[in-house]
Design a protein around this motif. Structure first.
Motif, PDB file in Angstrom:
ATOM      1  N   ALA A 500       0.833  -1.203   0.000  1.00 43.96           N
ATOM      2  CA  ALA A 500       0.000   0.000   0.000  1.00 43.96           C
ATOM      3  C   ALA A 500       0.867   1.253   0.000  1.00 43.96           C
ATOM      4  N   ALA A 501       1.940   1.228   0.790  1.00 47.73           N
ATOM      5  CA  ALA A 501       2.838   2.383   0.851  1.00 47.73           C
ATOM      6  C   ALA A 501       3.481   2.644  -0.513  1.00 47.73           C
ATOM      7  N   LYS A 502       3.907   1.580  -1.180  1.00 44.73           N
ATOM      8  CA  LYS A 502       4.552   1.747  -2.484  1.00 44.73           C
ATOM      9  C   LYS A 502       3.539   2.238  -3.527  1.00 44.73           C
ATOM     10  N   TYR A 503       2.292   1.776  -3.417  1.00 42.31           N
ATOM     11  CA  TYR A 503       1.282   2.256  -4.357  1.00 42.31           C
ATOM     12  C   TYR A 503       0.995   3.739  -4.134  1.00 42.31           C
ATOM     13  N   HIS A 504       0.876   4.135  -2.882  1.00 45.85           N
ATOM     14  CA  HIS A 504       0.604   5.549  -2.602  1.00 45.85           C
ATOM     15  C   HIS A 504       1.724   6.425  -3.161  1.00 45.85           C
ATOM     16  N   ARG A 505       2.998   5.963  -3.053  1.00 43.94           N
ATOM     17  CA  ARG A 505       4.112   6.740  -3.590  1.00 43.94           C
ATOM     18  C   ARG A 505       4.045   6.780  -5.119  1.00 43.94           C
ATOM     19  N   PHE A 506       3.707   5.653  -5.718  1.00 39.02           N
ATOM     20  CA  PHE A 506       3.537   5.623  -7.180  1.00 39.02           C
ATOM     21  C   PHE A 506       2.423   6.585  -7.596  1.00 39.02           C
ATOM     22  N   TYR A 507       1.294   6.529  -6.897  1.00 39.08           N
ATOM     23  CA  TYR A 507       0.137   7.358  -7.243  1.00 39.08           C
ATOM     24  C   TYR A 507       0.474   8.844  -7.108  1.00 39.08           C
ATOM     25  N   ASP A 508       1.247   9.194  -6.094  1.00 37.01           N
ATOM     26  CA  ASP A 508       1.577  10.598  -5.848  1.00 37.01           C
ATOM     27  C   ASP A 508       2.594  11.143  -6.843  1.00 37.01           C
ATOM     28  N   ASN A 509       3.376  10.243  -7.466  1.00 34.48           N
ATOM     29  CA  ASN A 509       4.455  10.702  -8.342  1.00 34.48           C
ATOM     30  C   ASN A 509       4.230  10.400  -9.824  1.00 34.48           C
ATOM     31  N   CYS A 510       3.274   9.543 -10.121  1.00 30.15           N
ATOM     32  CA  CYS A 510       3.040   9.150 -11.514  1.00 30.15           C
ATOM     33  C   CYS A 510       1.575   9.395 -11.876  1.00 30.15           C
ATOM     34  N   ARG A 511       1.329  10.362 -12.725  1.00 32.86           N
ATOM     35  CA  ARG A 511      -0.040  10.655 -13.139  1.00 32.86           C
ATOM     36  C   ARG A 511      -0.582   9.496 -13.964  1.00 32.86           C
ATOM     37  N   ILE A 512      -1.699   8.935 -13.545  1.00 28.92           N
ATOM     38  CA  ILE A 512      -2.260   7.792 -14.265  1.00 28.92           C
ATOM     39  C   ILE A 512      -3.173   8.254 -15.394  1.00 28.92           C
ATOM     40  N   LEU A 513      -4.166   9.075 -15.055  1.00 25.36           N
ATOM     41  CA  LEU A 513      -5.132   9.535 -16.049  1.00 25.36           C
ATOM     42  C   LEU A 513      -4.795  10.946 -16.504  1.00 25.36           C
ATOM     43  N   PRO A 514      -5.082  11.286 -17.756  1.00 32.18           N
ATOM     44  CA  PRO A 514      -4.777  12.631 -18.263  1.00 32.18           C
ATOM     45  C   PRO A 514      -5.679  13.689 -17.627  1.00 32.18           C
ATOM     46  N   ARG A 515      -5.156  14.895 -17.540  1.00 28.75           N
ATOM     47  CA  ARG A 515      -5.946  16.027 -17.053  1.00 28.75           C
ATOM     48  C   ARG A 515      -6.493  16.810 -18.254  1.00 28.75           C
ATOM     49  N   GLY A 516      -7.671  17.336 -18.069  1.00 28.25           N
ATOM     50  CA  GLY A 516      -8.223  18.250 -19.068  1.00 28.25           C
ATOM     51  C   GLY A 516      -8.159  17.711 -20.483  1.00 28.25           C
ATOM     52  N   ASP A 517      -7.452  18.488 -21.329  1.00 27.53           N
ATOM     53  CA  ASP A 517      -7.361  18.137 -22.744  1.00 27.53           C
ATOM     54  C   ASP A 517      -6.146  17.270 -23.071  1.00 27.53           C
ATOM     55  N   GLU A 518      -5.449  16.793 -22.039  1.00 31.47           N
ATOM     56  CA  GLU A 518      -4.282  15.940 -22.297  1.00 31.47           C
ATOM     57  C   GLU A 518      -4.719  14.667 -23.027  1.00 31.47           C
ATOM     58  N   GLU A 519      -3.850  14.194 -23.881  1.00 28.97           N
ATOM     59  CA  GLU A 519      -4.161  13.010 -24.662  1.00 28.97           C
ATOM     60  C   GLU A 519      -4.008  11.736 -23.835  1.00 28.97           C
ATOM     61  N   VAL A 520      -4.803  10.747 -24.220  1.00 31.67           N
ATOM     62  CA  VAL A 520      -4.623   9.406 -23.669  1.00 31.67           C
ATOM     63  C   VAL A 520      -3.481   8.750 -24.436  1.00 31.67           C
ATOM     64  N   THR A 521      -2.471   8.302 -23.713  1.00 27.98           N
ATOM     65  CA  THR A 521      -1.282   7.741 -24.357  1.00 27.98           C
ATOM     66  C   THR A 521      -1.095   6.267 -23.974  1.00 27.98           C
TER      67      THR A 521
END
Length: 553
Positions: A500-521
């Motif tokens: 859980a700790a490693k996931y929280h760090r991943f989530y805080d440092n790696c954007r998963i879903l695009p914001r606004g008009d950002e493209e899905v890659t």
């Protein structure tokens, strides 16, 4: 590539080197690869060269050089370094490391499970509290640990029968019946009897169900209170266990051992083994031959059999039912039982180091507002399983009681376990799971899926946080196997908290879903695979502990 697959690859490298005449050693049945604490040392490390050096007649580093050359040719291995006296540090390429996410998602509930204990029939007995009152806090711990251990053992391939031994014969049942009779007749409970609201409740239920009971003779009343009271108390225990999510395959009656003649038969069988003797008019079992501090009486001089005789018959019953390993989980006040139970197995001709295992669990305390809670409103002088569930809930109770080694005394802090903070470890792990579910819901709302497996680009999972998370996901099968082998389900909980700790760090440092008009890659899809893999492992781990994996919190 999972650690298990890498272990097999190293083993294959040893085998190939032997076949080529480069090493003259026996190929090990298993090769250990471990995740190094310092990531500068690669993704995995193995000491196989040090283990083989003596039999190879060569320095460890020379053996390591032979193996390193072969490992460098394996698909997915980016680099192999030799460190120190001969350790092999192995680095996987990012595509191979990242592909683990797809492996986990596709395996689903099966990920982590193994067949290490396949073919082993285990009778796991736990709780087994006297049916003279509600399950107390010590029994609650065994309910959580025992049920979790059964789940772990089954996940490792063992054939497990869970069993509750009902002590429904003997002095304590008599005191219980007398206490009910006294309560029904408005008298004081006899010395050594049972008190608490539950005694009054059961007495009222019996008198209501048996009209004219109090008009019968004292002895007739006592027999009714004994039979009916026992039935009601056992039904209450079964209800509590069911609500706590703890299932028993067998509810075994001690009384049945006496009624069926099994106790006498057991004594005869032990006599045939040559360990029974008579002295001072009593019949004894020579348990000192097998490490017990004193020999034990089976039949007293007055002809009555002892509790120990029933213990012997009960062990033999388990073995007669096809059990390979009789695993007992006993409370902290039962240390003296360890050697005597093992001695029974040895006296019966069994292997006391294999056919029987005895685990001892330490005490549990409960705190509220910094003060220890000692009393139950219903039971009077103990904290019951229903109290624990009412105060902190089933998930918090099960997780917290199972997350610590049974060798240690633990404290349940009601204030912490009802809070939604990181101090509440079950909340911390469950929140990680719900956070992943929220990511998936948000992705669905945006019309984003993780994509087809063939379109997954694992090489994009290249940051330190992604690599760290992937490495820990790969450790789950090893943790589960170790928990089963050592009979320590708390290892699963420790692992989940780290994950859980490693996931929280991943989530805080790696954007998963695009914001606004950002493209899905492609990176978006890859990270969704990784998040789903992590969710799968946390759900699998919580299931092993009998704890829910909520999608929303």
């Amino acid at each position: 590539m999972t650690p298990a697959e890498l272990s097999q690859a190293v083993q294959a490298a040893v085998s190939a080197a032997v076949e080529a005449g480069e090493l003259a050693v026996a190929v090990p049945e298993h090769v250990t690869v471990e995740r190094p604490k310092n990531r500068d040392h690669g993704d995995y490390a193995t000491n196989v060269a040090l283990q083989l050096a003596k039999s190879a007649g060569r320095p460890p580093r020379a053996v390591a050089e032979v193996l390193a050359d072969r490992l460098r040719g394996i698909t997915g291995v980016a680099k192999v370094d030799i460190a120190g006296p001969g350790f092999l540090n192995i680095t996987l390429d990012t595509a191979t490391a990242g592909a683990l996410a797809r492996t986990i998602v596709e395996a689903g509930e099966a990920y982590g499970r193994n067949q290490d204990l396949a073919g082993l029939k285990i009778n796991l007995e736990f709780v087994s509290a006297n049916p003279t009152g509600p399950i107390h806090i010590g029994g609650v711990r065994w309910a959580a640990v025992g049920d979790s251990l059964a789940r772990v053992l089954r996940a490792c391939g063992a054939d497990v029968t869970t069993e509750y031994y009902l002590n429904d014969a003997g002095v304590q049942i008599g005191k219980f019946a007398a206490s009910l009779q006294a309560a029904a007749n408005g008298r004081e409970v006899p010395e050594g009897g049972y008190v608490g609201e539950y005694i009054v409740d059961i007495a009222k239920a019996i008198t209501g169900a048996v009209p004219g009971l109090l008009e019968k003779s004292e002895e007739e009343q006592l027999q009714v209170f004994r039979a009916e009271g026992l039935d009601l108390m056992v039904a209450e225990i079964k209800r509590s266990m069911d609500e706590f999510g703890t299932h028993f395959d067998v509810w075994f009656s001690e009384r049945s051992l006496h009624d069926s003649g099994a106790v006498g038969t057991a004594i005869d069988r032990l006599r045939e083994q040559g360990h029974v003797f008579e002295q001072d008019g009593a019949v004894w079992l020579r348990t000192t031959d097998f490490g017990d501090d004193k020999d034990r009486v089976l039949v007293k001089a007055d002809g009555d059999t002892t509790y120990f005789a029933a213990d012997a018959a009960y062990y033999l019953s388990k073995r007669d039912r096809g059990t390979d390993v009789a695993l007992y989980m006993l409370g902290a006040d039962h240390h003296g039982y360890v050697n005597r139970l093992k001695a029974i197995a040895a006296c019966a001709g069994d292997d006391m180091n294999h056919n029987i295992e005895v685990r001892i669990g330490q005490f549990v305390k409960m705190l509220r507002d910094g003060e220890e809670v000692r009393m139950s409103k219903r039971a009077g002088n103990i904290i019951t399983i229903d109290d624990v569930v009412e105060w902190i809930g089933v998930d918090a109770a099960r997780y917290t009681l199972a997350r610590s080694s049974t060798d240690s005394t633990i404290t349940l802090d009601i204030n912490i376990l009802t809070s939604q903070t990181n101090e509440n470890r079950v909340y911390y792990v469950q929140y990680a799971h719900s956070r992943m579910c929220a990511v998936q819901r948000n992705a669905d709302e945006q019309g984003i899926s993780r994509g087809a497996a063939e379109d997954f680009k694992p090489e994009l999972l290249a940051t330190e946080w992604e690599s760290d998370l992937l490495g820990h996901l790969g450790e789950f099968p090893r943790v589960l196997a170790s928990a089963g082998e050592l009979r320590e389900p708390h290892r699963v909980a420790t692992y989940l908290e780290d994950l859980a700790a490693k996931y929280h760090r991943f989530y805080d440092n790696c954007r998963i879903l695009p914001r606004g008009d950002e493209e899905v890659t492609d990176l978006t899809h890859a990270r969704l695979w990784l998040a789903d893999a992590t969710r799968t492992v946390i759900a699998n781990g919580l299931t092993l502990l009998g704890v829910s994996a909520p999608e929303r919190m």
